[in-house]
Design a protein around this motif. Structure first.
Motif, PDB file in Angstrom:
ATOM      1  N   UNK A 143     -19.098  -5.912  11.737  1.00 51.78           N
ATOM      2  CA  UNK A 143     -20.000  -6.885  11.142  1.00 51.78           C
ATOM      3  C   UNK A 143     -19.282  -7.373   9.890  1.00 51.78           C
ATOM      4  N   UNK A 144     -18.659  -8.513  10.000  1.00 55.86           N
ATOM      5  CA  UNK A 144     -17.733  -9.003   8.983  1.00 55.86           C
ATOM      6  C   UNK A 144     -18.338  -9.009   7.589  1.00 55.86           C
ATOM      7  N   UNK A 145     -19.589  -9.453   7.463  1.00 56.31           N
ATOM      8  CA  UNK A 145     -20.204  -9.525   6.143  1.00 56.31           C
ATOM      9  C   UNK A 145     -20.354  -8.144   5.520  1.00 56.31           C
ATOM     10  N   UNK A 146     -20.650  -7.153   6.328  1.00 57.11           N
ATOM     11  CA  UNK A 146     -20.875  -5.804   5.803  1.00 57.11           C
ATOM     12  C   UNK A 146     -19.576  -5.100   5.422  1.00 57.11           C
ATOM     13  N   UNK A 147     -18.537  -5.288   6.206  1.00 55.63           N
ATOM     14  CA  UNK A 147     -17.301  -4.550   5.945  1.00 55.63           C
ATOM     15  C   UNK A 147     -16.300  -5.328   5.091  1.00 55.63           C
ATOM     16  N   UNK A 148     -16.617  -6.562   4.744  1.00 57.37           N
ATOM     17  CA  UNK A 148     -15.672  -7.397   3.999  1.00 57.37           C
ATOM     18  C   UNK A 148     -15.189  -6.758   2.690  1.00 57.37           C
ATOM     19  N   UNK A 149     -16.068  -6.192   1.849  1.00 54.14           N
ATOM     20  CA  UNK A 149     -15.541  -5.581   0.610  1.00 54.14           C
ATOM     21  C   UNK A 149     -14.562  -4.440   0.887  1.00 54.14           C
ATOM     22  N   UNK A 150     -14.882  -3.583   1.832  1.00 51.20           N
ATOM     23  CA  UNK A 150     -13.984  -2.470   2.170  1.00 51.20           C
ATOM     24  C   UNK A 150     -12.703  -2.997   2.805  1.00 51.20           C
ATOM     25  N   UNK A 151     -12.825  -4.016   3.656  1.00 48.31           N
ATOM     26  CA  UNK A 151     -11.637  -4.597   4.304  1.00 48.31           C
ATOM     27  C   UNK A 151     -10.706  -5.212   3.268  1.00 48.31           C
ATOM     28  N   UNK A 152     -11.258  -5.882   2.271  1.00 47.70           N
ATOM     29  CA  UNK A 152     -10.425  -6.465   1.208  1.00 47.70           C
ATOM     30  C   UNK A 152      -9.722  -5.379   0.399  1.00 47.70           C
ATOM     31  N   UNK A 153     -10.446  -4.305   0.108  1.00 47.96           N
ATOM     32  CA  UNK A 153      -9.864  -3.199  -0.654  1.00 47.96           C
ATOM     33  C   UNK A 153      -8.708  -2.566   0.126  1.00 47.96           C
ATOM     34  N   UNK A 154      -8.921  -2.308   1.417  1.00 46.71           N
ATOM     35  CA  UNK A 154      -7.890  -1.655   2.223  1.00 46.71           C
ATOM     36  C   UNK A 154      -6.745  -2.607   2.570  1.00 46.71           C
ATOM     37  N   UNK A 155      -7.007  -3.892   2.590  1.00 48.57           N
ATOM     38  CA  UNK A 155      -5.930  -4.868   2.803  1.00 48.57           C
ATOM     39  C   UNK A 155      -4.884  -4.746   1.695  1.00 48.57           C
ATOM     40  N   UNK A 156      -5.338  -4.523   0.468  1.00 50.93           N
ATOM     41  CA  UNK A 156      -4.402  -4.333  -0.652  1.00 50.93           C
ATOM     42  C   UNK A 156      -3.592  -3.056  -0.458  1.00 50.93           C
ATOM     43  N   UNK A 157      -4.242  -2.007   0.084  1.00 50.81           N
ATOM     44  CA  UNK A 157      -3.507  -0.766   0.348  1.00 50.81           C
ATOM     45  C   UNK A 157      -2.447  -0.975   1.422  1.00 50.81           C
ATOM     46  N   UNK A 158      -2.764  -1.740   2.447  1.00 50.40           N
ATOM     47  CA  UNK A 158      -1.783  -2.020   3.499  1.00 50.40           C
ATOM     48  C   UNK A 158      -0.590  -2.778   2.923  1.00 50.40           C
ATOM     49  N   UNK A 159      -0.868  -3.766   2.110  1.00 54.50           N
ATOM     50  CA  UNK A 159       0.227  -4.520   1.490  1.00 54.50           C
ATOM     51  C   UNK A 159       1.066  -3.613   0.591  1.00 54.50           C
ATOM     52  N   UNK A 160       0.417  -2.662  -0.074  1.00 54.03           N
ATOM     53  CA  UNK A 160       1.164  -1.731  -0.925  1.00 54.03           C
ATOM     54  C   UNK A 160       2.044  -0.816  -0.073  1.00 54.03           C
ATOM     55  N   UNK A 161       1.541  -0.392   1.069  1.00 56.66           N
ATOM     56  CA  UNK A 161       2.364   0.406   1.987  1.00 56.66           C
ATOM     57  C   UNK A 161       3.607  -0.385   2.369  1.00 56.66           C
ATOM     58  N   UNK A 162       3.424  -1.662   2.735  1.00 57.20           N
ATOM     59  CA  UNK A 162       4.562  -2.496   3.116  1.00 57.20           C
ATOM     60  C   UNK A 162       5.548  -2.659   1.952  1.00 57.20           C
ATOM     61  N   UNK A 163       5.027  -2.866   0.743  1.00 58.22           N
ATOM     62  CA  UNK A 163       5.876  -3.121  -0.418  1.00 58.22           C
ATOM     63  C   UNK A 163       6.646  -1.884  -0.868  1.00 58.22           C
ATOM     64  N   UNK A 164       6.112  -0.686  -0.601  1.00 57.57           N
ATOM     65  CA  UNK A 164       6.769   0.534  -1.073  1.00 57.57           C
ATOM     66  C   UNK A 164       7.507   1.265   0.039  1.00 57.57           C
ATOM     67  N   UNK A 165       7.531   0.695   1.222  1.00 58.43           N
ATOM     68  CA  UNK A 165       8.173   1.335   2.372  1.00 58.43           C
ATOM     69  C   UNK A 165       9.684   1.387   2.183  1.00 58.43           C
ATOM     70  N   UNK A 166      10.252   2.574   2.423  1.00 58.24           N
ATOM     71  CA  UNK A 166      11.706   2.751   2.364  1.00 58.24           C
ATOM     72  C   UNK A 166      12.109   3.553   3.587  1.00 58.24           C
ATOM     73  N   UNK A 167      13.116   3.082   4.281  1.00 61.06           N
ATOM     74  CA  UNK A 167      13.630   3.798   5.456  1.00 61.06           C
ATOM     75  C   UNK A 167      14.519   4.930   5.004  1.00 61.06           C
ATOM     76  N   UNK A 168      14.542   6.019   5.758  1.00 62.71           N
ATOM     77  CA  UNK A 168      15.442   7.142   5.451  1.00 62.71           C
ATOM     78  C   UNK A 168      16.707   7.031   6.280  1.00 62.71           C
TER      79      UNK A 168
END
Length: 193
Positions: free
Chosen positions: A168-193
């Motif tokens: 239900x997009x309206x209900x989960x939108x705040x949480x989705x926006x918060x976790x979207x930033x976490x996903x972008x942070x994962x991408x930005x801090x990713x380093x291959x070994x």
């Protein structure tokens, strides 16, 4: 008869005093969700890559390991937000990179039936040799965000965000926006070994 007159008099007086100002409708209220400011720490898990995760994520779990194909499934759980970021790592070989990218793009496109919009942003970090796409999916789709990143030679990682509730997009939108930033942070801090 006297009892009826007394009752009528009391009722009339009560009605006169009960009348007050005209009723005014209350303003519409909106649910206020305050999430803590994101604080990140390196995920402590043995993988062919490293990344930083939000400390709000209570668990980071390896859920499956296929040693033959050198692939890993990782879940980053957010119980307080009722959501999980699912990561899948696959070792790149000479013939699987294009199919992996195509499968990730097709997985995102499968949401077009329920999605209002799908926006894709190219991601590039030349310093750490990380290239990929981030997709934001609007509407009542099962997943609100998806991504994939690769170094085009050895490593491929894709991820998607899912909630434990019916979309239900309206209900989960705040949480989705918060976790979207976490996903972008994962991408930005990713380093291959």
């Amino acid at each position: 008869m006297i009892k009826f007159k007394i009752f009528a008099l009391i009722l009339t007086v009560s009605l006169c005093f009960s009348c007050g100002e005209d009723p005014v409708p209350k303003p519409k209220g909106f649910l206020r969700l305050d999430y803590p400011k994101a604080e990140y720490t390196e995920a402590e898990i043995d993988l062919p890559f490293t990344f930083e995760k939000n400390i709000l994520a209570q668990r980071v779990r390896n859920v499956k390991i296929d040693s033959k194909n050198r692939s890993y499934g990782i879940n980053i759980d957010y119980p307080s937000l009722k959501g999980t970021i699912y990561l899948t790592y696959i070792k790149v070989t000479e013939d699987n990179l294009i199919p992996l990218i195509r499968d990730s793009q097709n997985l995102t496109q499968e949401h077009t039936q329920k999605a209002d919009a799908i926006e894709g942003d190219f991601y590039e970090n030349k310093d750490h040799n990380v290239y990929g796409m981030f997709y934001e999916i609007g509407g009542n789709a099962a997943s609100q965000s998806q991504f994939y990143v690769t170094d085009s030679v050895n490593h491929f990682l894709n991820g998607s965000l899912y909630f434990y509730a019916k979309p239900n997009y309206d209900s989960i939108l705040p949480a989705a926006d918060y976790l979207k930033k976490d996903i972008k942070h994962i991408m930005e801090t990713l380093k291959w070994k």
